[in-house]
Design a protein around this motif. Sequence first.
Motif, short mmCIF file in Angstrom:
data_model
loop_
_atom_site.label_atom_id
_atom_site.label_comp_id
_atom_site.label_asym_id
_atom_site.label_seq_id
_atom_site.Cartn_x
_atom_site.Cartn_y
_atom_site.Cartn_z
N GLY A 158 0.79 -1.21 0.00
CA GLY A 158 0.00 0.00 0.00
C GLY A 158 0.83 1.27 0.00
N GLN A 159 0.19 2.36 -0.45
CA GLN A 159 0.83 3.67 -0.34
C GLN A 159 1.05 4.05 1.11
OE1 GLN A 159 -2.51 5.01 -2.99
NE2 GLN A 159 -1.01 6.57 -3.56
N LEU A 160 0.11 3.66 1.97
CA LEU A 160 0.23 3.91 3.41
C LEU A 160 0.30 2.58 4.14
CD1 LEU A 160 0.10 5.79 5.92
CD2 LEU A 160 -2.40 5.49 5.85
N VAL A 161 1.32 2.44 4.97
CA VAL A 161 1.46 1.26 5.82
C VAL A 161 1.21 1.70 7.26
CG1 VAL A 161 2.97 -0.62 6.55
CG2 VAL A 161 3.21 0.35 4.24
N VAL A 162 0.34 0.98 7.96
CA VAL A 162 0.00 1.33 9.34
C VAL A 162 0.25 0.13 10.24
CG1 VAL A 162 -1.75 2.28 10.91
CG2 VAL A 162 -1.81 2.85 8.47
N ALA B 128 10.41 4.19 1.27
CA ALA B 128 11.17 5.36 0.82
C ALA B 128 10.78 5.85 -0.56
CB ALA B 128 12.67 5.05 0.85
N ALA B 129 10.02 5.04 -1.32
CA ALA B 129 9.62 5.47 -2.66
C ALA B 129 8.68 6.67 -2.56
CB ALA B 129 8.94 4.32 -3.39
N PRO B 130 8.76 7.61 -3.49
CA PRO B 130 7.84 8.76 -3.47
C PRO B 130 6.38 8.32 -3.45
CG PRO B 130 9.60 9.10 -5.07
CD PRO B 130 9.73 7.69 -4.60
N GLY B 131 5.59 9.02 -2.66
CA GLY B 131 4.17 8.70 -2.58
C GLY B 131 3.82 7.61 -1.59
N ARG B 132 4.81 7.15 -0.81
CA ARG B 132 4.55 6.12 0.19
C ARG B 132 4.91 6.64 1.58
NH1 ARG B 132 6.47 0.35 -0.21
NH2 ARG B 132 4.47 0.01 0.83
N ALA B 133 4.32 6.06 2.60
CA ALA B 133 4.60 6.45 3.98
C ALA B 133 4.18 5.34 4.91
CB ALA B 133 3.88 7.75 4.35
N ALA B 134 4.66 5.41 6.13
CA ALA B 134 4.27 4.45 7.17
C ALA B 134 4.02 5.21 8.46
CB ALA B 134 5.35 3.40 7.38
N LEU B 135 3.04 4.76 9.22
CA LEU B 135 2.80 5.22 10.58
C LEU B 135 3.09 4.06 11.51
CD1 LEU B 135 -0.46 7.32 10.13
CD2 LEU B 135 1.68 8.17 11.11
#
Length: 513
Positions: free
Chosen positions: A255-259, A285-292
């Motif tokens: 996913g684009q967002l990992v929680v 680290a790829a653009p458009g991705r993030a993790a909380l």
Amino acid sequence: MRWRAGLALALGVLHTAAFAPVEAWWLQIVALAGLVWVVGRDPALPARRAALLGGLFGLGWFAAGLWWLFISMHRYGGLPAPLAAGAVGLLALFLALYPAAALAAWARWRSGRPALDVALFAACWGLAELARAAFFTGFPWIASGYAHTTGPLAAWAPWIGVYGILALAAAASGALALAWRGPGARPGAGWRPLAVVAVLLVLGPWLLPQGFSSPTGRLTVSLVQPNIAQDLKFDAARMDANLDALARAVEGARGQLVVTPESVVPLPLPAVPPDYWARLGQAVAAPGRAALVGVFLGDDRTGYVNSMVGLSAGRTVPDDSFYRYGKRHLLPFGEFIPPGFHWFVKAMAIPLDDQARGSTTAPMHLGAQRLRPLICYEDLFGEDFADSAVGPDSATVYVNASNLAWFGPDMVQDQHLQFSRMRALEFERPVVRSTNTGATAVVDHRGRVTARLPAEVAATLEAEVEGRQGATPYARWLAAVGLAPLWALGLAVVVAMAWRRRTAAAGPAGGGR
């Protein structure tokens, strides 16, 4: 009186079945109507006896709905079974004081006129539930309005929220009970308020405008469910294996967002090896991705804060610039210790048991989406974060990170998911939930569960969510003035009825002078 007491207790247990996992919204109204009938059939019933009946109803309700607290205290806290069971019973007795007070007030100030008595009961019940949500930091678990995440009253959520809904449900219960009030009632008098309430229940969803939010695009999410037993979470011998399993889950997420769940890294941030953070950061680290990611911020001096930190492109190692959110509404006994109870909490040896509160309220930005974290218990208090649903920087997605492993898989997970569904209805926002053992799920802005993992399995839920923006009427007035309008309306009804009762009682004496 004995049969009334037994019936009130049984009705309280029945009331619990209205909530998840059964979810029979009509049963909440029927059970509460039964209580009103038991009290209302005797116009001369003293307030103290009405309080007893209301308290027994509450005892059945809360003991049946919160029994899973026994698991946390006995299995994981190490308390002897009798002491743990006694603690649950004492909590249920304490919470039962609220419905006891509601029924005592209703019995004391009712007028004998069904329409007025229905309004008074709705006000008394609503004030009792508001008080339970506010006093002693608040504990609104299974507030009666949560039974209505489905059914006709759900349409009222974006207008008046869960506490307005529970007052309407109380009015429906009162009207239903007083239509069959018993001997001495004027024929037909009870049917008029019942007809009015029926219109609110049946026609309300058709008359109320809906749809106050609009899409902001879709976001793919990976919701990690590690399924780590609570007694192994803080085990030093298992810590490395648990953290490695978490890293592999984040690396395999699409996913684009990992929680991750709350406190999934069960260490203060300075104690986490930098190379481990680099490993997690590189996975998104790829653009458009993030993790909380759940971790503890703070130190021994300022206190530790149950937090979510954001990792994304350019911010793969936490520093002063990375996104952080700290839990603000803490759970009594589990995260802060009320005065006088240190001995009880210390007996259970809960790690990091007396925490500090966070302060950040700004959302985390990811593309077109604005993500507002909520850590576990916080999503019961919509009034605390209503401001995040209004304004130009309002949240488009709520992200709940929880750990319910303390309480086992039965009932509690479905109850907490039901609370998230009510928040989705109130604010017309989707809610994504990442939990340790369940319920990991995606809830859309209409309160519907669109994806969910089974409980107690280690897996990652890959799903898609549609962000939303735009403020509901409830979000607007809740952000502006809080729950004050509901308090004011309820108090106005009670004061007016008390004054009316006092004036009526004084009338004959005054006329005889």
